[in-house]
Design a protein around this motif. Structure first.
Motif, PDB file in Angstrom:
ATOM      1  N   LEU A 109      40.127  79.860 -30.597  1.00  0.00           N
ATOM      2  CA  LEU A 109      40.257  79.724 -32.033  1.00  0.00           C
ATOM      3  C   LEU A 109      39.319  78.700 -32.355  1.00  0.00           C
ATOM      4  O   LEU A 109      38.783  78.918 -33.601  1.00  0.00           O
ATOM      5  CB  LEU A 109      41.663  79.167 -32.066  1.00  0.00           C
ATOM      6  CG  LEU A 109      42.943  80.419 -31.989  1.00  0.00           C
ATOM      7  CD1 LEU A 109      44.259  79.557 -32.236  1.00  0.00           C
ATOM      8  CD2 LEU A 109      42.605  81.195 -32.978  1.00  0.00           C
ATOM      9  N   GLU A 113      36.987  79.572 -35.901  1.00  0.00           N
ATOM     10  CA  GLU A 113      36.727  78.715 -37.063  1.00  0.00           C
ATOM     11  C   GLU A 113      35.284  78.366 -37.381  1.00  0.00           C
ATOM     12  O   GLU A 113      34.831  78.357 -38.423  1.00  0.00           O
ATOM     13  CB  GLU A 113      37.667  77.415 -36.771  1.00  0.00           C
ATOM     14  CG  GLU A 113      37.702  76.528 -38.125  1.00  0.00           C
ATOM     15  CD  GLU A 113      38.582  75.494 -37.967  1.00  0.00           C
ATOM     16  OE1 GLU A 113      38.925  74.782 -39.050  1.00  0.00           O
ATOM     17  OE2 GLU A 113      38.983  75.127 -36.702  1.00  0.00           O
ATOM     18  N   GLN A 114      34.506  77.864 -36.307  1.00  0.00           N
ATOM     19  CA  GLN A 114      33.093  77.368 -36.463  1.00  0.00           C
ATOM     20  C   GLN A 114      32.317  78.579 -36.903  1.00  0.00           C
ATOM     21  O   GLN A 114      31.353  78.168 -37.689  1.00  0.00           O
ATOM     22  CB  GLN A 114      32.669  76.786 -35.216  1.00  0.00           C
ATOM     23  CG  GLN A 114      31.371  76.161 -34.966  1.00  0.00           C
ATOM     24  CD  GLN A 114      30.860  75.556 -33.724  1.00  0.00           C
ATOM     25  OE1 GLN A 114      31.606  75.648 -32.960  1.00  0.00           O
ATOM     26  NE2 GLN A 114      29.457  75.547 -33.704  1.00  0.00           N
ATOM     27  N   ARG A 116      33.220  81.190 -38.504  1.00  0.00           N
ATOM     28  CA  ARG A 116      33.692  81.601 -39.977  1.00  0.00           C
ATOM     29  C   ARG A 116      33.140  80.508 -41.030  1.00  0.00           C
ATOM     30  O   ARG A 116      32.465  80.866 -41.875  1.00  0.00           O
ATOM     31  CB  ARG A 116      35.086  81.572 -39.963  1.00  0.00           C
ATOM     32  CG  ARG A 116      35.738  81.759 -41.538  1.00  0.00           C
ATOM     33  CD  ARG A 116      35.141  83.022 -42.128  1.00  0.00           C
ATOM     34  NE  ARG A 116      35.227  84.153 -41.568  1.00  0.00           N
ATOM     35  CZ  ARG A 116      36.418  84.878 -41.836  1.00  0.00           C
ATOM     36  NH1 ARG A 116      37.490  84.586 -42.374  1.00  0.00           N
ATOM     37  NH2 ARG A 116      36.548  86.091 -41.265  1.00  0.00           N
ATOM     38  N   ASN A 117      33.186  79.164 -40.470  1.00  0.00           N
ATOM     39  CA  ASN A 117      32.436  78.271 -41.559  1.00  0.00           C
ATOM     40  C   ASN A 117      30.882  78.439 -41.601  1.00  0.00           C
ATOM     41  O   ASN A 117      30.384  78.288 -42.742  1.00  0.00           O
ATOM     42  CB  ASN A 117      32.806  76.988 -41.005  1.00  0.00           C
ATOM     43  CG  ASN A 117      34.569  76.551 -41.050  1.00  0.00           C
ATOM     44  OD1 ASN A 117      35.145  77.140 -41.893  1.00  0.00           O
ATOM     45  ND2 ASN A 117      34.809  75.467 -40.238  1.00  0.00           N
TER      46      ASN A 117
END
Length: 294
Positions: A109, A113-114, A116-117
């Motif tokens: 997870l 997130e990393q 996607r950012n």
């Protein structure tokens, strides 16, 4: 020799500019080369495409018909080239990842997130399954990469270990007195054990290690998920074999305790699996880099 696509590019440029000389200038060609290209195309099609006039050229009826199709095709090729650049620059595209529920929850997870950012225009498709299932899906092209429990014996796959894990046994309050001192594996198997299902890669690894020591495992329960192992152990149904790094919430709060073994089970890894025969997409390459540089 000029190929057919180049001939059509010249044809469309002449049709738009209505001039051989203007087309030659825009294409960085000589006017004779442009004229020769049009003559070659007309010869191959056995059709006159332009009417020559003192002021330039204009399309014949046949040329007008051809221009509609040729111009559309060339425009579509340009769009395709732009899309390829978008994929290479990670401004568009999809990343398909195969991963199990436990690895996804406890390991993957933060990296999703990393990524996607950093690359917000790349969409994710997440496919869940066991290690065996994910390797099959990977080979069929259903995912770009799979995040699996290693080791895996498959010569068609490239394996990149990313994260070390340890297999341990845990127990609840009921077993505290019995397990107050270190045990050998031969003693442990006499207690009620809770393991993952036999087709699980984690189960196979632990079972094979114990078999190498001459110890056969006969579990009381065989479950389909890591979270169930923890819950069954918590209510004292037996001693569960779990991944320590994915069980810290239970261990750190005292809900479960780790069995102290006289001989620890050798560590293994969670890693990225990909096909050796297929290059990684730009998106998959960047995602693997994030995992490897964690």
């Amino acid at each position: 020799m000029v190929n057919k696509l180049d001939l059509y590019k010249v044809f469309c440029k002449v049709a738009k500019s209505e001039s051989f000389s203007k087309a030659a200038k825009e294409l960085y060609m000589t006017q004779p080369a442009v004229s020769q290209a049009i003559m070659q195309l007309e010869k191959e099609l056995d059709t006159r495409l332009f009417i020559r006039t003192p002021r330039g050229v204009s399309l014949t009826d046949e040329g007008t018909l051809l221009f509609e199709y040729a111009n559309s095709a060339i425009n579509l090729l340009h769009v395709g080239e732009e899309k390829i650049l978008e994929f290479k620059n990670l401004t568009a595209g999809e990343l398909k990842i195969g991963v199990g529920d436990t690895i996804s929850r406890y390991f993957l997870l933060p990296y999703l997130e990393q990524f996607r950012n950093k690359y917000p225009n790349i969409t994710f498709k997440i496919v869940n399954g066991t290690t065996v299932e994910l390797c099959t899906i990977l080979k069929s092209g259903g995912v770009d990469i799979a995040i699996c429990n290693l080791p895996i014996e498959d010569s068609t796959l490239e394996l990149r270990p990313c994260f070390e894990i340890h297999d341990v046994f845990v127990y609840g309050e009921k077993f505290k007195k019995i397990l107050s001192k270190p045990l050998g594996l031969d003693e442990l198997v006499k207690l009620p054990l809770i393991l993952l299902e036999p087709n699980s890669n984690s189960r196979k690894y632990v079972e094979n290690y114990m078999l190498s020591k001459g110890i056969k495992v006969s579990p009381e329960f065989e479950l389909g998920s890591h979270s169930l192992l923890l819950e069954f152990a918590k209510i004292n149904l037996g001693i569960a074999c779990v991944t320590k790094e994915f069980s810290l919430e239970y261990l750190n709060t005292g809900l479960l305790n780790e069995v102290q073994l006289k001989e620890d089970i050798p560590k293994r890894s969670v890693g990225v699996c990909s096909l050796k025969s297929v290059p990684l997409s730009p998106a998959a390459t960047k995602f693997v880099e994030i995992l490897e540089n964690k």
